[in-house]
Design an enzyme around this catalytic site. Structure first.
Site, PDB file in Angstrom:
ATOM      1  N   LYS A 150       0.488   8.906 -23.115  1.00 57.97           N
ATOM      2  CA  LYS A 150       0.985   9.326 -24.433  1.00 57.97           C
ATOM      3  C   LYS A 150       2.460   8.924 -24.526  1.00 57.97           C
ATOM      4  O   LYS A 150       2.768   7.756 -24.681  1.00 57.97           O
ATOM      5  CB  LYS A 150       0.790  10.835 -24.641  1.00 57.97           C
ATOM      6  CG  LYS A 150      -0.516  11.426 -24.111  1.00 57.97           C
ATOM      7  CD  LYS A 150      -1.762  10.962 -24.758  1.00 57.97           C
ATOM      8  CE  LYS A 150      -3.076  11.517 -24.229  1.00 57.97           C
ATOM      9  NZ  LYS A 150      -3.216  12.801 -23.633  1.00 57.97           N
ATOM     10  N   PHE A 205     -18.089  16.497 -26.368  1.00 55.56           N
ATOM     11  CA  PHE A 205     -17.690  15.640 -27.492  1.00 55.56           C
ATOM     12  C   PHE A 205     -17.685  14.162 -27.133  1.00 55.56           C
ATOM     13  O   PHE A 205     -17.859  13.306 -27.994  1.00 55.56           O
ATOM     14  CB  PHE A 205     -16.315  16.062 -28.030  1.00 55.56           C
ATOM     15  CG  PHE A 205     -15.231  16.048 -26.991  1.00 55.56           C
ATOM     16  CD1 PHE A 205     -15.029  17.145 -26.174  1.00 55.56           C
ATOM     17  CD2 PHE A 205     -14.416  14.941 -26.838  1.00 55.56           C
ATOM     18  CE1 PHE A 205     -14.036  17.134 -25.199  1.00 55.56           C
ATOM     19  CE2 PHE A 205     -13.413  14.919 -25.873  1.00 55.56           C
ATOM     20  CZ  PHE A 205     -13.229  16.019 -25.050  1.00 55.56           C
ATOM     21  N   TYR A 242       0.827  -1.212   0.000  1.00 59.64           N
ATOM     22  CA  TYR A 242       0.000   0.000   0.000  1.00 59.64           C
ATOM     23  C   TYR A 242       0.862   1.263   0.000  1.00 59.64           C
ATOM     24  O   TYR A 242       0.507   2.264  -0.601  1.00 59.64           O
ATOM     25  CB  TYR A 242      -0.952   0.018   1.212  1.00 59.64           C
ATOM     26  CG  TYR A 242      -1.970   1.128   1.090  1.00 59.64           C
ATOM     27  CD1 TYR A 242      -3.091   0.962   0.272  1.00 59.64           C
ATOM     28  CD2 TYR A 242      -1.790   2.351   1.735  1.00 59.64           C
ATOM     29  CE1 TYR A 242      -4.008   1.984   0.128  1.00 59.64           C
ATOM     30  CE2 TYR A 242      -2.712   3.372   1.584  1.00 59.64           C
ATOM     31  CZ  TYR A 242      -3.822   3.183   0.780  1.00 59.64           C
ATOM     32  OH  TYR A 242      -4.734   4.203   0.619  1.00 59.64           O
ATOM     33  N   PHE A 256      -6.304  23.050 -24.081  1.00 57.96           N
ATOM     34  CA  PHE A 256      -6.626  21.631 -24.222  1.00 57.96           C
ATOM     35  C   PHE A 256      -7.851  21.368 -23.344  1.00 57.96           C
ATOM     36  O   PHE A 256      -7.997  21.977 -22.283  1.00 57.96           O
ATOM     37  CB  PHE A 256      -5.456  20.717 -23.825  1.00 57.96           C
ATOM     38  CG  PHE A 256      -5.804  19.278 -24.039  1.00 57.96           C
ATOM     39  CD1 PHE A 256      -5.882  18.763 -25.326  1.00 57.96           C
ATOM     40  CD2 PHE A 256      -6.142  18.446 -22.978  1.00 57.96           C
ATOM     41  CE1 PHE A 256      -6.271  17.446 -25.546  1.00 57.96           C
ATOM     42  CE2 PHE A 256      -6.528  17.127 -23.189  1.00 57.96           C
ATOM     43  CZ  PHE A 256      -6.587  16.627 -24.485  1.00 57.96           C
ATOM     44  N   THR A 257      -8.693  20.453 -23.776  1.00 59.71           N
ATOM     45  CA  THR A 257     -10.017  20.255 -23.149  1.00 59.71           C
ATOM     46  C   THR A 257      -9.935  20.092 -21.624  1.00 59.71           C
ATOM     47  O   THR A 257     -10.494  20.895 -20.877  1.00 59.71           O
ATOM     48  CB  THR A 257     -10.708  19.022 -23.768  1.00 59.71           C
ATOM     49  OG1 THR A 257      -9.812  17.909 -23.693  1.00 59.71           O
ATOM     50  CG2 THR A 257     -11.062  19.278 -25.217  1.00 59.71           C
ATOM     51  N   ARG A 267     -12.281  17.184 -33.768  1.00 61.61           N
ATOM     52  CA  ARG A 267     -11.653  18.241 -32.992  1.00 61.61           C
ATOM     53  C   ARG A 267     -12.055  19.545 -33.671  1.00 61.61           C
ATOM     54  O   ARG A 267     -11.346  20.073 -34.513  1.00 61.61           O
ATOM     55  CB  ARG A 267     -10.125  18.098 -32.971  1.00 61.61           C
ATOM     56  CG  ARG A 267      -9.621  17.138 -31.895  1.00 61.61           C
ATOM     57  CD  ARG A 267      -9.958  17.637 -30.514  1.00 61.61           C
ATOM     58  NE  ARG A 267      -9.460  16.783 -29.443  1.00 61.61           N
ATOM     59  CZ  ARG A 267     -10.216  16.369 -28.416  1.00 61.61           C
ATOM     60  NH1 ARG A 267     -11.499  16.657 -28.372  1.00 61.61           N
ATOM     61  NH2 ARG A 267      -9.700  15.659 -27.441  1.00 61.61           N
ATOM     62  N   ASP A 318       2.687  21.315 -19.936  1.00 69.85           N
ATOM     63  CA  ASP A 318       1.894  20.131 -20.196  1.00 69.85           C
ATOM     64  C   ASP A 318       2.824  19.291 -21.067  1.00 69.85           C
ATOM     65  O   ASP A 318       2.949  19.514 -22.266  1.00 69.85           O
ATOM     66  CB  ASP A 318       0.603  20.489 -20.934  1.00 69.85           C
ATOM     67  CG  ASP A 318      -0.207  19.244 -21.280  1.00 69.85           C
ATOM     68  OD1 ASP A 318       0.355  18.129 -21.233  1.00 69.85           O
ATOM     69  OD2 ASP A 318      -1.389  19.394 -21.607  1.00 69.85           O
TER      70      ASP A 318
HETATM   71  C1  PLP Z   1      -4.283  13.603 -23.055  1.00 69.58           C
HETATM   72  C2  PLP Z   1      -3.881  14.965 -22.718  1.00 69.58           C
HETATM   73  C3  PLP Z   1      -4.069  15.482 -21.432  1.00 69.58           C
HETATM   74  C4  PLP Z   1      -4.805  14.740 -20.344  1.00 69.58           C
HETATM   75  O1  PLP Z   1      -4.245  13.527 -20.013  1.00 69.58           O
HETATM   76  P1  PLP Z   1      -5.093  12.232 -19.603  1.00 69.58           P
HETATM   77  O2  PLP Z   1      -4.065  11.218 -19.281  1.00 69.58           O
HETATM   78  O3  PLP Z   1      -5.963  11.875 -20.751  1.00 69.58           O
HETATM   79  O4  PLP Z   1      -5.922  12.607 -18.400  1.00 69.58           O
HETATM   80  C5  PLP Z   1      -3.595  16.762 -21.184  1.00 69.58           C
HETATM   81  N1  PLP Z   1      -3.004  17.487 -22.138  1.00 69.58           N
HETATM   82  C6  PLP Z   1      -2.827  17.040 -23.382  1.00 69.58           C
HETATM   83  C7  PLP Z   1      -2.151  17.885 -24.407  1.00 69.58           C
HETATM   84  C8  PLP Z   1      -3.263  15.767 -23.717  1.00 69.58           C
HETATM   85  O5  PLP Z   1      -3.109  15.335 -24.977  1.00 69.58           O
END
Ligand code: PLP
Length: 475
Positions: free
Chosen positions: A266, A456, A74, A126-127, A390, A223
């Site tokens: 990613k 979306f 844990y 970004f969303t 998008r 980011d």
């Molecule tokens: C995917 C993404 C995020 C968010 O990450 P998650 O792992 O999906 O929560 C933030 N910024 C960018 C540019 C992304 O492509």
């Protein structure tokens, strides 16, 4: 003329996952059931899945082997220490808190640093990032260069921050109202466009000139989601970097920031995971307090030990120069086939995806009838290739409830890492080109269900006219 020598995937295949071919009738049925939203399709009905590069990477044998070494204690798991070492080594930040994925880290940093009335400048929204900034009471301000909003502009670093826009904002609201500048490397919503090292350096210098009343210069939070793809473009395009390793370039990039949020799904080559980095002890300490409330102990942040191990190993693999050169060249391979065939795509082609310019592709469909949503649905029907919208749907509504009608109205064909071969890319190109030839038969969509946030993902649509391409949609 000498023949150009080709290179192939820098890996061989040890396990295969069969994918199902579907008939046109099956796909017509599936898209109707999904409300013409590719997010709502079942994976079993998809032939080539280019919905996202998020969490869809193929892990290496070394990562899979690491999964068996998960220490599921844990607290204080061995894998946490491996992840800590990988992150601090490769990114160079002092402190790290794991989170279940990128948005978990965005949530933490937004809650820690943003106060109501603050402004958060960023190189295009970004969303999930903007959503968390706004939930914390901040206002996002776009400070990306104008070229980023022009799908045909060939600027090599279209993700760059416009220094004049940024400085104007800092001067207008004062550095105390700017908790941090949010810099995405690369810029997803602009088409995976990179930021140059010179620009990062200049943003750092600018921020250093504006000191807040707490004595700190304005912060920069990356980011860093696709930071190695960005490093690759710097290596290829920026003077002075061609001989340098991606590992080196990444370290320099990150040295201009005060921390980062990362979606491990990613560039880190894992199916789940993320983290928050900072160089400030106070921010780290607050993050460890908040992470227990929202994610889990600071030594796992919502991840299993095995997930942290896979991410630690993925972090070393992502900076392999040969891997990344192939990864980006596969995206370029698809992009150049489409460009040669006269299909309108965002140029230059970015690092993780080819973006179809749906406004130019379907120039007879007004933006209020969602041309990108239309094109994504039609592509699936044509070949079982799944992309994503998008454009107007993703941009959502402003505070007054009006649709944002963004300049870019795109369909994203995102290439998962190490998953498909270039033969798959050929199939995708054939389908897009075939659709382009019959584009006049496509009519627009109307939204028949709209959720209040991040619409979306779950909104539903219907063709406005049941004719031409949409003839199969009956009563
Ligand atoms: C995917 C993404 C995020 C968010 O990450 P998650 O792992 O999906 O929560 C933030 N910024 C960018 C540019 C992304 O492509």
């Amino acid at each position: 003329m000498t023949r150009q020598r080709r290179t192939a995937e820098p890996y061989k295949i040890k396990a295969v996952e069969p994918i199902r071919m579907t008939s046109r009738e099956e796909r017509e049925e599936a898209i109707r059931k999904a409300g013409f939203n590719t997010f709502l399709l079942d994976s079993k009905d998809v032939y080539i899945d280019l919905l996202t590069d998020s969490g869809t990477s193929a892990m290496s044998d070394n990562q899979w082997a690491g999964m068996m070494l998960g220490d599921e204690a844990y607290a204080g798991s061995r894998n946490f220490h491996n992840l800590w070492d990988a992150v601090t080594n490769i990114y160079g930040f002092k402190y790290m808190v794991p989170t279940h994925q990128g948005r978990g880290a965005e949530h933490l940093i937004s809650q820690i640093l943003i106060r109501p009335g603050d402004y958060v400048p960023g190189n295009m929204y970004f969303t999930t990032t903007r959503e968390h900034q706004e939930r914390a009471g901040g206002t996002f301000v776009d400070v990306v260069i104008d070229e980023a909003h022009d799908s045909q502009n060939l600027h090599p670093f279209k993700g760059n921050v416009d220094l004049v826009k940024l400085e104007d904002l800092i001067r207008r609201v004062g550095p105390d109202r700017i908790p941090y500048v949010s810099i995405a490397v690369t810029v997803n919503m602009a088409g995976g466009q990179p930021v140059s090292m010179a620009n990062l350096r200049a943003v750092r210098e600018l921020c250093d000139r504006y000191v807040r009343s707490d004595g700190r210069p304005v912060r920069i939070m990356f980011d860093a989601t696709r930071c190695v793809e960005n490093a690759y473009f710097i290596q290829q395009r920026e003077e002075g970097y061609s001989g340098r390793s991606l590992r080196d370039i990444l370290r320099e990039m990150m040295s201009y920031g005060d921390g980062c949020t990362m979606s491990g799904k990613k560039d880190c080559l894992v199916n789940i995971g993320g983290f928050l980095c900072t160089n400030e002890f106070e921010v780290y300490q607050e993050a460890t307090q908040l992470v227990v409330v929202f994610e889990g102990m600071p030594s796992y942040g919502g991840l299993a030990g095995r997930d942290m191990e896979a991410m630690a190993r993925g972090i070393y693999e992502m900076v392999d120069d040969d891997y990344m050169a192939f990864r980006v060249s596969q995206v370029q391979y698809l992009g150049s086939q489409l460009i040669e065939a006269g299909v309108p795509v965002v140029r230059p082609v970015g690092g993780h995806a080819v973006f179809l310019d749906a406004r130019a592709f379907l120039d007879h469909i007004p933006q209020s009838e969602y041309p990108a949503q239309t094109l994504a649905a039609a592509l699936y029907v044509d070949s079982g290739v799944r992309g994503m919208e998008r454009g107007n749907v993703s941009a959502g509504r402003d505070k007054e409830g009006k649709e944002r009608f963004p300049k870019l109205e795109l369909v994203r064909l995102t290439i998962p890492r190490r998953v498909y071969t270039n033969n798959h890319m050929d199939v995708v190109a054939d389908s897009v080109i075939a659709l382009h030839a019959q584009r006049e038969t496509l009519g627009g969509l109307k939204m028949v269900y709209e959720p209040p946030q991040l619409r979306f993902f779950t909104s539903r649509f219907e063709p406005i006219r049941r004719e031409g391409f949409w003839e199969f949609v009956k009563g």
